[in-house]
Motif scaffolding. Structure first.
Motif, PDB file in Angstrom:
ATOM      1  N   GLN A  80     -22.955  60.860  38.568  1.00 50.75           N
ATOM      2  CA  GLN A  80     -24.420  60.664  39.012  1.00 50.75           C
ATOM      3  C   GLN A  80     -24.808  59.511  39.073  1.00 50.75           C
ATOM      4  OE1 GLN A  80     -26.654  62.773  35.795  1.00 50.75           O
ATOM      5  NE2 GLN A  80     -28.616  62.015  36.748  1.00 50.75           N
ATOM      6  N   MET A  81     -24.301  58.372  38.443  1.00 55.10           N
ATOM      7  CA  MET A  81     -24.625  57.103  38.392  1.00 55.10           C
ATOM      8  C   MET A  81     -24.267  56.844  40.158  1.00 55.10           C
ATOM      9  SD  MET A  81     -23.442  55.795  34.747  1.00 55.10           S
ATOM     10  CE  MET A  81     -23.710  54.020  35.010  1.00 55.10           C
ATOM     11  N   ILE A  82     -23.106  57.019  40.243  1.00 57.97           N
ATOM     12  CA  ILE A  82     -22.800  56.577  41.770  1.00 57.97           C
ATOM     13  C   ILE A  82     -23.545  57.003  42.915  1.00 57.97           C
ATOM     14  CG2 ILE A  82     -20.866  56.865  43.432  1.00 57.97           C
ATOM     15  CD1 ILE A  82     -18.893  56.548  41.013  1.00 57.97           C
ATOM     16  N   THR A  83     -23.823  58.440  42.717  1.00 59.27           N
ATOM     17  CA  THR A  83     -24.784  59.208  43.680  1.00 59.27           C
ATOM     18  C   THR A  83     -26.159  58.382  43.679  1.00 59.27           C
ATOM     19  OG1 THR A  83     -25.273  61.035  42.312  1.00 59.27           O
ATOM     20  CG2 THR A  83     -23.310  61.287  43.929  1.00 59.27           C
ATOM     21  N   GLU A  84     -26.592  57.990  42.565  1.00 58.71           N
ATOM     22  CA  GLU A  84     -27.909  57.749  42.663  1.00 58.71           C
ATOM     23  C   GLU A  84     -28.008  55.976  42.771  1.00 58.71           C
ATOM     24  OE1 GLU A  84     -29.323  58.537  38.522  1.00 58.71           O
ATOM     25  OE2 GLU A  84     -29.652  60.618  38.922  1.00 58.71           O
ATOM     26  N   LEU A  85     -27.043  55.477  43.165  1.00 59.02           N
ATOM     27  CA  LEU A  85     -27.133  54.051  43.607  1.00 59.02           C
ATOM     28  C   LEU A  85     -27.810  53.935  44.957  1.00 59.02           C
ATOM     29  CD1 LEU A  85     -23.476  52.746  43.237  1.00 59.02           C
ATOM     30  CD2 LEU A  85     -25.341  52.131  41.731  1.00 59.02           C
ATOM     31  N   PRO A  86     -28.645  52.695  44.687  1.00 65.91           N
ATOM     32  CA  PRO A  86     -29.423  52.630  46.231  1.00 65.91           C
ATOM     33  C   PRO A  86     -28.549  52.386  47.255  1.00 65.91           C
ATOM     34  CG  PRO A  86     -29.881  51.041  44.626  1.00 65.91           C
ATOM     35  CD  PRO A  86     -29.247  51.817  43.865  1.00 65.91           C
TER      36      PRO A  86
END
Length: 136
Positions: A80-86
């Motif tokens: 989730q952290m990766i997919t939410e990166l700008p």
């Protein structure tokens, strides 16, 4: 011209993010299993010391429940952290990851993922990059 099997197909940012997610998920799964097993084993050991053979069963059950509950993540999952990166941060992560992948030869992202998953050194390098990147 190089034979087709030696030509690296360009990776998209999404391909590299999927690769990093695969590595992170495999690592988390291993850590969760090890952590849960340690807690369950400790519970059985302490139960055995306190209550003898019946204490082993009771301690194992309690330790198993504690182990299962502690493996539930308190933080956001790494995928989730990766997919939410700008987009700009994804691009930076992509650039750093592809520098590590530079020596590999692949035809498609699936083949590349298999090669990386089979290469413990490369997995560790990519995990270290990912940890550093997500912490900072």
């Amino acid at each position: 011209m190089l034979p087709l099997r030696f030509m690296n197909k360009p990776l998209s940012v999404d391909d590299v993010m999927k690769l990093l997610i695969s590595i992170a998920e495999e690592r988390k799964m291993k850590e969760d299993i090890e952590k849960g097993a340690t807690i369950a084993g400790s519970g059985a050991f302490i139960g055995g010391l306190v209550g003898g053979p019946p204490g082993i069963a009771a301690g194992g059950a309690v330790g198993g429940l504690l182990g299962a509950s502690t493996t539930n993540g308190q933080r956001k999952p790494i995928p989730q952290m990766i997919t939410e990166l700008p987009p700009d941060k994804k691009q930076k992560l992509y650039n750093e990851a592809t520098a590590i992948l530079g020596d590999l030869e692949w035809m498609d992202p699936k083949e590349l993922t298999k090669q990386v998953m089979d290469n413990e050194t490369m997995k560790q390098q990519l995990l270290a990059l990912l940890e550093k990147f997500l912490e900072g």
